[in-house]
Design a protein around this motif. Structure first.
Motif, PDB file in Angstrom:
ATOM      1  N   GLY A  73      46.731  34.467  41.890  1.00  0.00           N
ATOM      2  CA  GLY A  73      47.449  35.721  42.117  1.00  0.00           C
ATOM      3  C   GLY A  73      46.530  36.735  42.780  1.00  0.00           C
ATOM      4  N   ALA A  74      46.651  37.982  42.379  1.00  0.00           N
ATOM      5  CA  ALA A  74      45.862  39.042  43.026  1.00  0.00           C
ATOM      6  C   ALA A  74      44.365  38.926  42.746  1.00  0.00           C
ATOM      7  N   HIS A  77      41.917  37.949  45.524  1.00  0.00           N
ATOM      8  CA  HIS A  77      41.379  38.877  46.519  1.00  0.00           C
ATOM      9  C   HIS A  77      40.239  39.726  45.975  1.00  0.00           C
ATOM     10  N   HIS A  97      48.985  29.417  47.087  1.00  0.00           N
ATOM     11  CA  HIS A  97      49.801  30.631  47.074  1.00  0.00           C
ATOM     12  C   HIS A  97      51.221  30.279  47.462  1.00  0.00           C
ATOM     13  N   SER A  99      53.386  32.555  48.709  1.00  0.00           N
ATOM     14  CA  SER A  99      53.648  33.257  49.968  1.00  0.00           C
ATOM     15  C   SER A  99      52.547  32.945  50.977  1.00  0.00           C
ATOM     16  N   VAL A 101      49.845  34.223  52.478  1.00  0.00           N
ATOM     17  CA  VAL A 101      48.939  35.373  52.320  1.00  0.00           C
ATOM     18  C   VAL A 101      48.271  35.764  53.634  1.00  0.00           C
ATOM     19  N   ARG A 104      50.417  38.444  55.502  1.00  0.00           N
ATOM     20  CA  ARG A 104      50.871  39.623  54.755  1.00  0.00           C
ATOM     21  C   ARG A 104      49.880  40.790  54.955  1.00  0.00           C
TER      22      ARG A 104
HETATM   23  C1  DQA Z   1      50.208  35.071  45.447  1.00  0.00           C
HETATM   24  C2  DQA Z   1      49.747  35.995  46.577  1.00  0.00           C
HETATM   25  C3  DQA Z   1      48.885  37.110  46.039  1.00  0.00           C
HETATM   26  O1  DQA Z   1      48.470  37.964  47.094  1.00  0.00           O
HETATM   27  C4  DQA Z   1      49.669  37.930  45.033  1.00  0.00           C
HETATM   28  O2  DQA Z   1      48.841  38.934  44.481  1.00  0.00           O
HETATM   29  C5  DQA Z   1      50.300  37.106  43.978  1.00  0.00           C
HETATM   30  C6  DQA Z   1      50.920  35.836  44.348  1.00  0.00           C
HETATM   31  C7  DQA Z   1      51.181  33.976  45.964  1.00  0.00           C
HETATM   32  O3  DQA Z   1      51.379  33.007  45.233  1.00  0.00           O
HETATM   33  O4  DQA Z   1      51.759  34.119  47.041  1.00  0.00           O
HETATM   34  O5  DQA Z   1      50.390  37.509  42.828  1.00  0.00           O
HETATM   35  O6  DQA Z   1      49.082  34.406  44.910  1.00  0.00           O
END
Ligand code: DQA
Length: 143
Positions: A73-74, A77, A97, A99, A101, A104
Motif C-alpha cells: 500500500g502507501a 512509497h 499493486h 492500480s 502506480v 498515477r
Molecule cells: C496500491 C497503490 C498505493 O499507491 C496505494 O497507497 C495503495 C494501494 C495499489 O494496490 O494499487 O494503498 O498499493
C-alpha cells in the motif's frame, strides 16, 4: 510450494474504497478464489494497517516460505524499514499493486521497496495478485 500474501494499509477496504481505482470486489473474496484455484500451493494470508506488524510478518514467514507477494500500500512509497526487512529475509518478494502506480500521482511512482524486490507487478486490478503468484511459480528460488 509455500507462498505468503501480505497486504498493507487500507487494503482491507478494497471493494468499498475508491472503487473506480480498486474495483468493487473485496480482497478477501478475491484471495479466497485465488487460494482455491492453486490447490498445490500452501498459502498464508496476512493484512495489517501497521508498518511494524508488516515487518514482523515478513520476518516470521520470510525464512520459511518459497515466495512472498507483497502489496505494501502507501508504505511502498515511504518505508525504508520495509525495504530493509525484505533485504533481511531469504524468500523472494514480488511487489504488487492493484492500480497502475506508474501512471498515477508522481509520489506513487516512487517505491522505496522496488530494488529489494525480485519484480514488480501493477495495474492489472486484483489480477495483479494472480500474476505475482504465477511469476513466483515460474521462477523457483534456488535452494
Ligand atoms: C496500491 C497503490 C498505493 O499507491 C496505494 O497507497 C495503495 C494501494 C495499489 O494496490 O494499487 O494503498 O498499493
Amino acid at each position: 510450494m509455500r507462498i505468503a500474501i501480505i497486504n498493507g494499509p487500507n487494503l482491507n477496504l478494497v471493494g468499498r474504497r475508491e472503487p473506480e481505482i480498486y474495483g468493487h470486489e473485496s480482497l478477501d473474496s478475491y484471495l479466497e478464489r485465488l487460494v482455491q484455484a492453486y490447490a498445490g500451493v500452501d498459502f498464508t494470508l496476512y493484512q495489517s494497517n501497521h508498518e511494524g506488524d508488516l515487518i514482523d510478518e515478513l520476518q516470521r514467514v520470510g525464512f520459511d516460505v518459497d515466495g512472498i507477494v507483497l502489496n505494501a500500500g502507501a508504505y511502498t512509497h515511504t518505508s525504508i524499514a520495509l525495504a530493509d526487512a525484505i533485504r533481511a529475509i531469504t524468500a523472494p518478494v514480488v511487489e504488487v499493486h492493484i492500480s497502475d502506480v506508474l501512471s498515477r500521482e508522481p509520489y506513487r511512482r516512487v517505491s522505496m521497496i522496488r530494488d529489494a524486490c525480485v519484480t514488480m507487478i501493477a495495474g492489472y486490478g486484483l489480477d495483479s495478485y494472480r500474476r505475482a503468484v504465477d511469476w513466483l511459480l515460474a521462477h523457483p528460488a534456488k535452494s
